[in-house]
Design a protein around this motif. Structure first.
Motif, short mmCIF file in Angstrom:
data_model
loop_
_atom_site.label_atom_id
_atom_site.label_comp_id
_atom_site.label_asym_id
_atom_site.label_seq_id
_atom_site.Cartn_x
_atom_site.Cartn_y
_atom_site.Cartn_z
N PRO A 110 14.58 -9.54 -6.17
CA PRO A 110 13.62 -9.96 -7.18
C PRO A 110 12.25 -10.31 -6.61
O PRO A 110 11.28 -10.43 -7.37
CB PRO A 110 14.27 -11.22 -7.79
CG PRO A 110 15.13 -11.76 -6.70
CD PRO A 110 15.65 -10.54 -5.98
N PHE A 111 12.16 -10.46 -5.28
CA PHE A 111 10.87 -10.78 -4.66
C PHE A 111 10.21 -9.55 -4.04
O PHE A 111 9.30 -9.67 -3.22
CB PHE A 111 11.04 -11.88 -3.60
CG PHE A 111 12.14 -11.64 -2.61
CD1 PHE A 111 11.93 -10.81 -1.53
CD2 PHE A 111 13.36 -12.25 -2.77
CE1 PHE A 111 12.93 -10.58 -0.60
CE2 PHE A 111 14.38 -12.04 -1.84
CZ PHE A 111 14.17 -11.20 -0.76
N ARG A 112 10.68 -8.36 -4.43
CA ARG A 112 10.06 -7.12 -3.96
C ARG A 112 9.48 -6.35 -5.13
O ARG A 112 10.03 -6.34 -6.22
CB ARG A 112 11.07 -6.26 -3.21
CG ARG A 112 11.45 -6.83 -1.86
CD ARG A 112 12.46 -5.99 -1.14
NE ARG A 112 12.80 -6.53 0.17
CZ ARG A 112 13.90 -6.23 0.83
NH1 ARG A 112 14.76 -5.36 0.34
NH2 ARG A 112 14.13 -6.79 2.02
N PHE A 113 8.36 -5.68 -4.89
CA PHE A 113 7.58 -5.00 -5.92
C PHE A 113 7.79 -3.49 -5.84
O PHE A 113 7.97 -2.94 -4.76
CB PHE A 113 6.09 -5.33 -5.70
CG PHE A 113 5.17 -4.90 -6.80
CD1 PHE A 113 4.99 -5.68 -7.92
CD2 PHE A 113 4.46 -3.70 -6.71
CE1 PHE A 113 4.12 -5.30 -8.93
CE2 PHE A 113 3.60 -3.30 -7.70
CZ PHE A 113 3.43 -4.10 -8.83
N ILE A 114 7.79 -2.85 -7.00
CA ILE A 114 7.86 -1.40 -7.06
C ILE A 114 6.48 -0.85 -7.43
O ILE A 114 5.89 -1.26 -8.43
CB ILE A 114 8.87 -0.92 -8.11
CG1 ILE A 114 10.29 -1.34 -7.74
CG2 ILE A 114 8.81 0.60 -8.27
CD1 ILE A 114 11.32 -0.98 -8.79
N ASP A 115 5.95 0.04 -6.63
CA ASP A 115 4.67 0.67 -6.95
C ASP A 115 4.87 1.77 -7.98
O ASP A 115 5.68 2.68 -7.79
CB ASP A 115 4.02 1.25 -5.69
CG ASP A 115 3.50 0.18 -4.76
OD1 ASP A 115 2.73 -0.68 -5.23
OD2 ASP A 115 3.86 0.18 -3.57
N LEU A 116 4.15 1.67 -9.09
CA LEU A 116 4.25 2.66 -10.16
C LEU A 116 3.15 3.71 -10.04
O LEU A 116 2.05 3.42 -9.55
CB LEU A 116 4.15 1.97 -11.52
CG LEU A 116 5.22 0.91 -11.84
CD1 LEU A 116 4.96 0.32 -13.23
CD2 LEU A 116 6.62 1.51 -11.76
N MET A 117 3.42 4.87 -10.51
CA MET A 117 2.46 5.97 -10.45
C MET A 117 1.17 5.62 -11.20
O MET A 117 0.08 6.00 -10.80
CB MET A 117 3.10 7.23 -11.06
CG MET A 117 2.31 8.50 -10.81
SD MET A 117 3.32 9.96 -11.19
CE MET A 117 3.76 9.63 -12.91
N GLU A 118 1.32 4.85 -12.29
CA GLU A 118 0.14 4.48 -13.11
C GLU A 118 -0.67 3.36 -12.47
O GLU A 118 -1.77 3.06 -12.92
CB GLU A 118 0.58 4.05 -14.51
CG GLU A 118 1.26 5.13 -15.32
CD GLU A 118 2.75 5.22 -15.06
OE1 GLU A 118 3.42 5.98 -15.79
OE2 GLU A 118 3.26 4.55 -14.13
#
Length: 228
Positions: A110-118
């Motif tokens: 939960p403390f990690r971020f996902i980079d989105l294409m947008e």
């Protein structure tokens, strides 16, 4: 003015709904299934019997249709289908998006971020709603569910917002600032959502490290949006 919480039966959505309803806002709690929304609203009114709450439950589509301002509070995996499902009812409306791209969406931390294409979840919503005239604002990303549900205590946290329409952000701030303790800070254009959303996993990590549920963010030396 009616404020609809889309996906409002989860901890975050319900917390925002209860806080705004206590402040005198007409609130609609939306859910994928109307029955769930009705059950959650009935329980909220029972739990908060000391307050007069203007709160009703509806299916997300009906909530989006009836609301003047929409607040999206769904997990990342539900964001795209939810926004697509209410798109026809978003014409020229203010749409606040609290979605954060956390790794939990793919079974991660939960403390990690996902980079989105947008670039950000809020920008993804804006892309889906392109052509509707909807004014999308990133909001409520950094305020913990524990803060929201800790009624009647004030929330010791600023609400960072980002969006491309100045008047829409002013209206959003008027709504957000009804919640005691919160101060709305306008960070700029919608692209700034890429930064705002990344603060959330940092706060989650700090709460885990220090065994807290109330870690938040305060910006000093900067006037609130309505004090400029």
């Amino acid at each position: 003015m009616k404020v609809s919480i889309i996906g409002g039966t989860g901890p975050q959505g319900l917390g925002i709904a209860e806080r705004l309803a206590i402040a005198g806002v007409d609130v609609i709690v939306g859910s994928r299934k109307e029955e769930k929304a009705l059950e959650v609203v009935a329980k909220a009114k029972e739990d908060l019997a000391d307050y007069e709450l203007s709160m009703v439950g509806m299916a997300n589509e009906d909530a989006a249709k009836e609301g003047d301002v929409l607040i999206i509070t769904v997990p990342l995996v539900a964001q795209k289908p939810t926004v697509e499902g209410i798109k026809e009812f978003c014409k020229d409306k203010i749409v606040m998006d609290a979605t954060v791209p956390l790794e939990t969406a793919i079974g991660g931390k939960p403390f990690r971020f996902i980079d989105l294409m947008e670039g950000s979840a809020a920008e993804r919503t804006a892309a889906i709603l392109e052509g509707t005239g909807a004014k999308v604002i990133c909001a409520f990303c950094n305020i913990s569910n524990s803060h929201l549900s800790n009624i009647p205590e004030e929330i010791d946290c600023d609400c960072l917002i980002a969006g491309d329409d100045k008047e829409a952000k002013e209206t959003a701030a008027e709504i957000i600032d009804k919640i005691p303790g919160i101060r709305t800070i306008d960070t700029g254009i919608l692209e700034k959502a890429r930064i705002i959303e990344k603060i959330t996993p940092l706060l989650i990590g700090l709460n885990i490290k220090y065994k807290s549920h109330y870690g938040g963010l305060r910006i000093t030396g900067i006037p609130a949006l309505d004090k400029e």
